[in-house]
Scaffold this active site. Structure first.
Site, PDB file in Angstrom:
ATOM      1  CB  SER A 244      -0.979   0.009   1.183  1.00 40.34           C
ATOM      2  OG  SER A 244      -0.326  -0.291   2.388  1.00 40.34           O
ATOM      3  CG  HIS A 274      -0.967  -5.284   1.875  1.00 36.90           C
ATOM      4  ND1 HIS A 274      -0.352  -5.149   3.090  1.00 36.90           N
ATOM      5  CD2 HIS A 274      -0.928  -4.037   1.321  1.00 36.90           C
ATOM      6  CE1 HIS A 274       0.046  -3.892   3.263  1.00 36.90           C
ATOM      7  NE2 HIS A 274      -0.302  -3.195   2.198  1.00 36.90           N
ATOM      8  CG  HIS A 321       5.805  -9.278   7.837  1.00 38.34           C
ATOM      9  ND1 HIS A 321       6.778  -8.428   7.349  1.00 38.34           N
ATOM     10  CD2 HIS A 321       4.686  -8.534   7.975  1.00 38.34           C
ATOM     11  CE1 HIS A 321       6.257  -7.212   7.223  1.00 38.34           C
ATOM     12  NE2 HIS A 321       4.988  -7.246   7.584  1.00 38.34           N
ATOM     13  NE  ARG A 330       2.224  -4.149  12.268  1.00 36.34           N
ATOM     14  CZ  ARG A 330       2.113  -4.225  10.935  1.00 36.34           C
ATOM     15  NH1 ARG A 330       1.591  -3.222  10.253  1.00 36.34           N
ATOM     16  NH2 ARG A 330       2.521  -5.302  10.284  1.00 36.34           N
ATOM     17  CG  ASP A 376      -3.544  -8.275   8.688  1.00 35.00           C
ATOM     18  OD1 ASP A 376      -4.002  -7.194   9.109  1.00 35.00           O
ATOM     19  OD2 ASP A 376      -2.853  -8.354   7.663  1.00 35.00           O
TER      20      ASP A 376
HETATM   21  N1  NMX Z   1       1.038 -19.977   5.566  1.00 31.10           N
HETATM   22  C1  NMX Z   1       1.498 -20.889   4.663  1.00 31.10           C
HETATM   23  N2  NMX Z   1       2.536 -20.672   3.860  1.00 31.10           N
HETATM   24  C2  NMX Z   1       3.190 -19.508   4.015  1.00 31.10           C
HETATM   25  C3  NMX Z   1       2.815 -18.544   4.953  1.00 31.10           C
HETATM   26  C4  NMX Z   1       1.676 -18.807   5.744  1.00 31.10           C
HETATM   27  N3  NMX Z   1       1.199 -17.935   6.631  1.00 31.10           N
HETATM   28  N4  NMX Z   1       3.662 -17.490   4.872  1.00 31.10           N
HETATM   29  C5  NMX Z   1       4.529 -17.770   3.879  1.00 31.10           C
HETATM   30  N5  NMX Z   1       4.247 -19.009   3.362  1.00 31.10           N
HETATM   31  C6  NMX Z   1       4.863 -19.645   2.209  1.00 31.10           C
HETATM   32  C7  NMX Z   1       4.707 -18.760   0.983  1.00 31.10           C
HETATM   33  O1  NMX Z   1       3.414 -18.888   0.407  1.00 31.10           O
HETATM   34  C8  NMX Z   1       5.829 -19.237   0.102  1.00 31.10           C
HETATM   35  O2  NMX Z   1       5.407 -20.448  -0.481  1.00 31.10           O
HETATM   36  P1  NMX Z   1       5.778 -20.789  -2.018  1.00 31.10           P
HETATM   37  O3  NMX Z   1       7.275 -20.907  -2.036  1.00 31.10           O
HETATM   38  O4  NMX Z   1       5.079 -22.063  -2.267  1.00 31.10           O
HETATM   39  O5  NMX Z   1       5.296 -19.654  -2.860  1.00 31.10           O
HETATM   40  C9  NMX Z   1       6.920 -19.582   1.143  1.00 31.10           C
HETATM   41  O6  NMX Z   1       6.253 -19.760   2.405  1.00 31.10           O
HETATM   42  C10 NMX Z   1       7.966 -18.477   1.290  1.00 31.10           C
HETATM   43  O7  NMX Z   1       7.303 -17.255   1.570  1.00 31.10           O
HETATM   44  P2  NMX Z   1       8.019 -16.129   2.473  1.00 31.10           P
HETATM   45  O8  NMX Z   1       9.261 -15.701   1.748  1.00 31.10           O
HETATM   46  O9  NMX Z   1       8.171 -16.603   3.864  1.00 31.10           O
HETATM   47  O10 NMX Z   1       6.910 -14.974   2.519  1.00 31.10           O
HETATM   48  P3  NMX Z   1       6.697 -13.764   1.509  1.00 31.10           P
HETATM   49  O11 NMX Z   1       7.608 -12.655   1.909  1.00 31.10           O
HETATM   50  O12 NMX Z   1       6.740 -14.205   0.099  1.00 31.10           O
HETATM   51  O13 NMX Z   1       5.181 -13.392   1.857  1.00 31.10           O
HETATM   52  C11 NMX Z   1       3.330 -13.004   3.242  1.00 31.10           C
HETATM   53  C12 NMX Z   1       4.815 -12.748   3.048  1.00 31.10           C
HETATM   54  C13 NMX Z   1       2.854 -12.112   4.397  1.00 31.10           C
HETATM   55  C14 NMX Z   1       2.582 -12.626   1.984  1.00 31.10           C
HETATM   56  C15 NMX Z   1       3.108 -14.490   3.589  1.00 31.10           C
HETATM   57  O14 NMX Z   1       3.738 -14.801   4.800  1.00 31.10           O
HETATM   58  C16 NMX Z   1       1.651 -14.886   3.653  1.00 31.10           C
HETATM   59  O15 NMX Z   1       1.061 -15.228   2.631  1.00 31.10           O
HETATM   60  N6  NMX Z   1       1.015 -14.814   4.881  1.00 31.10           N
HETATM   61  C17 NMX Z   1      -0.406 -15.042   5.008  1.00 31.10           C
HETATM   62  C18 NMX Z   1      -1.184 -13.810   4.580  1.00 31.10           C
HETATM   63  C19 NMX Z   1      -1.013 -12.688   5.570  1.00 31.10           C
HETATM   64  O16 NMX Z   1      -1.117 -12.859   6.769  1.00 31.10           O
HETATM   65  N7  NMX Z   1      -0.813 -11.463   5.048  1.00 31.10           N
HETATM   66  C20 NMX Z   1      -0.772 -10.276   5.889  1.00 31.10           C
HETATM   67  C21 NMX Z   1       0.594  -9.604   5.970  1.00 31.10           C
HETATM   68  C22 NMX Z   1       0.537  -8.398   6.859  1.00 31.10           C
HETATM   69  N8  NMX Z   1      -0.258  -7.301   6.281  1.00 31.10           N
HETATM   70  O17 NMX Z   1      -1.082  -6.764   6.936  1.00 31.10           O
HETATM   71  O18 NMX Z   1      -0.064  -6.951   5.129  1.00 31.10           O
HETATM   72  C1  MLT Z   2       1.971  -3.744   6.467  1.00 29.72           C
HETATM   73  O1  MLT Z   2       1.560  -3.288   7.538  1.00 29.72           O
HETATM   74  O2  MLT Z   2       2.080  -3.047   5.456  1.00 29.72           O
HETATM   75  C2  MLT Z   2       2.253  -5.214   6.402  1.00 29.72           C
HETATM   76  O3  MLT Z   2       2.752  -5.714   7.580  1.00 29.72           O
HETATM   77  C3  MLT Z   2       2.982  -5.647   5.163  1.00 29.72           C
HETATM   78  C4  MLT Z   2       4.409  -5.251   5.027  1.00 29.72           C
HETATM   79  O4  MLT Z   2       4.990  -4.548   5.821  1.00 29.72           O
HETATM   80  O5  MLT Z   2       4.998  -5.726   4.014  1.00 29.72           O
END
Ligand code: NMX
Ligand code: MLT
Length: 441
Positions: A244, A274, A321, A330, A376
């Site tokens: 964002s 996100h 994350h 948070r 979240d």
């Molecule tokens: N559950 C299952 N698998 C996960 C999770 C999770 N919570 N987090 C990461 N992985 C997987 C991810 O999908 C990836 O798999 P693949 O290689 O098959 O594509 C692998 O682990 C490596 O990912 P990372 O490098 O650890 O994470 P990345 O930096 O790419 O993504 C998020 C970060 C936040 C997108 C990821 O952790 C996620 O999808 N979390 C669940 C959604 C979430 O809670 N999002 C909110 C973030 C905070 N916000 O408010 O924005």
């Molecule tokens: C945010 O608050 O924007 C989320 O934790 C995602 C991020 O920092 O990448």
């Protein structure tokens, strides 16, 4: 639109601009990062290639707004009478200037924002033309764009304002936007879920921004006001690389006005990886309860459910994350709120149990780099506790808060004259040749 905040900002950003010019003149060619093939394909993770002054995220420590942790802000920023949470208006002041404001300065921000809280009729009509079932984040983005008719920045740009005036026009737009964001959010909530029975802003103009948001949503409990103050404070900023903030900054770099830029940021926030994760967490948690027969499940049942979610190819929402490698501070601030105000809440019991179960499982699975909960994972249970159980609305609240951080950065971008953002992309063919050339040397 003049104010002591604007005057302070003018002098602070003049100094900052000079510092940047000095740094560029003396060290413009000093390298600060190398880029690997994995980073080029992998979402540019960890590449240090942009500057955001308002906040930074340390992987081991989490967020600091202008160097301050959440507990420090809770201790030092002005609060509502009898409250313990910072007033987000003070957070905005801190993000913009780096200074801790006085209570009088915070009251000035409240007054400036609340003076702008009328939503134009055409914005209401635009929203009313949408089916009430339209996702609230879609409505938020459309509502922000509909307000663009009032952009001072766009108007003055057309009239030929000089570059040195960009931040001034931007600031005026931002004050108006911050005043209107809660009214827009409440309008969306009441039309989507309360049959269009809208609640006018509080007649008492000294009521703080978050308490007024709570009022317009239809929640008058003192604890809910405190929750809104906490919620609005901790979701505001997470350095510049998150989707964002980055989207808002990128679109703003084309000198798009803040309405156009913020809508872009909000569209990114609406993605499930996100901000939308907060609604997904509640949906998933309620799904856990429903599948396991209601009530608080056992730890073993939860473990099985978490593995089933992973084995079916889904992510565990609220965990993991892009930067953090510890429990999100948070999340901890939300947990502290829950322990204080709703220790026996059934959903909170499950959230607590998930905290004991999920990190272990994600670690065993071995994919996620961060097995810990993010913000979240906790916000939804707090809202449900007070009766705000329309999950699809949750990201709108995140968006109202996030507007503070990304818009503060947008004002600073224009004040220091940030240029058009335009990184170089390459093709896979180019990368193959580059790797071959590197290996040959
Ligand atoms: N559950 C299952 N698998 C996960 C999770 C999770 N919570 N987090 C990461 N992985 C997987 C991810 O999908 C990836 O798999 P693949 O290689 O098959 O594509 C692998 O682990 C490596 O990912 P990372 O490098 O650890 O994470 P990345 O930096 O790419 O993504 C998020 C970060 C936040 C997108 C990821 O952790 C996620 O999808 N979390 C669940 C959604 C979430 O809670 N999002 C909110 C973030 C905070 N916000 O408010 O924005
Ligand atoms: C945010 O608050 O924007 C989320 O934790 C995602 C991020 O920092 O990448």
């Amino acid at each position: 639109m003049s104010s002591s905040l604007k005057a302070l900002l003018g002098s602070k950003t003049a100094t900052l601009k000079q510092e940047i010019e000095g740094l560029l003149a003396a060290h413009g060619n000093t390298p600060i990062a190398d880029v690997t093939v994995s980073q080029a394909y992998g979402g540019m993770r960890d590449i240090k290639c942009m500057v955001t002054e308002t906040s930074s995220v340390d992987p081991q420590e989490g967020i600091r707004y202008r160097g301050m942790t959440i507990p420090e802000m809770q201790a030092k920023l002005p609060k509502a009478q009898g409250g313990t949470q910072p007033l987000p208006e003070g957070v905005f002041w801190l993000l913009l200037t780096g200074d801790v404001p006085t209570a009088a300065q915070v009251a000035e921000v409240t007054a400036a924002w609340r003076a702008e809280e009328a939503l134009p009729d055409h914005v209401k009509r635009t929203l009313d033309a949408l089916p009430a079932t339209t996702h609230p984040m879609t409505q938020l983005s459309i509502g922000i764009l509909a307000m663009q008719t009032d952009s001072t920045f766009a108007h003055r740009y057309r009239e030929g304002m000089p570059k040195s005036a960009h931040w001034d026009a931007m600031y005026d737009d931002v004050v108006r936007l911050m005043g209107r964001m809660p009214v827009l959010a409440a309008y969306i909530y009441r039309r989507s879920y309360k049959g269009g029975q809208h609640i006018a802003p509080a007649a008492d103009k000294s009521l703080d921004w978050s308490a007024n948001l709570a009022h317009m949503l239809g929640f008058e409990q003192g604890e809910f006001r405190e929750l809104m103050r906490l919620y609005m404070s901790i979701h505001a900023d997470h350095e510049g690389g998150n989707v964002s903030a980055h989207a808002t900054h990128l679109v703003g770099s084309a000198l798009a006005d803040p309405y156009l830029s913020l809508a872009a940021g909000m569209n990114g926030l609406a993605g499930p990886l996100h901000g939308l994760a907060n609604q997904e967490v509640m949906r998933w948690l309620v799904g856990v309860k429903a599948k396991l027969g209601g009530g608080v499940p056992t730890k073993e049942q939860l473990q099985t459910f978490v593995w089933n979610t992973l084995n079916s190819g889904q992510v565990i929402p609220g965990y993991g994350h892009g930067v953090l490698r510890v429990t999100d501070p948070r999340y901890l601030a939300e947990r502290e709120f829950a322990l204080r105000y709703l220790p026996d809440d059934e959903n909170f019991q499950i959230v607590k149990m998930l905290y004991e179960v999920v990190p272990d499982i994600l670690t065993k699975q071995g994919k996620a780099k961060d097995p810990w909960p993010n913000v979240d994972a906790h916000s939804g249970v707090l809202l449900v506790h007070y009766g705000l159980d329309e999950y699809d609305f949750y990201t709108v609240l995140f968006g109202v808060s996030r507007a503070m951080g990304v818009l503060a950065s947008l004002v600073l971008d224009r004040a220091v004259g940030s240029p058009l953002e335009r990184p170089k992309s390459v093709t896979t063919d180019w990368l193959k040749k580059k790797v071959a050339a590197v290996l040959a040397t």
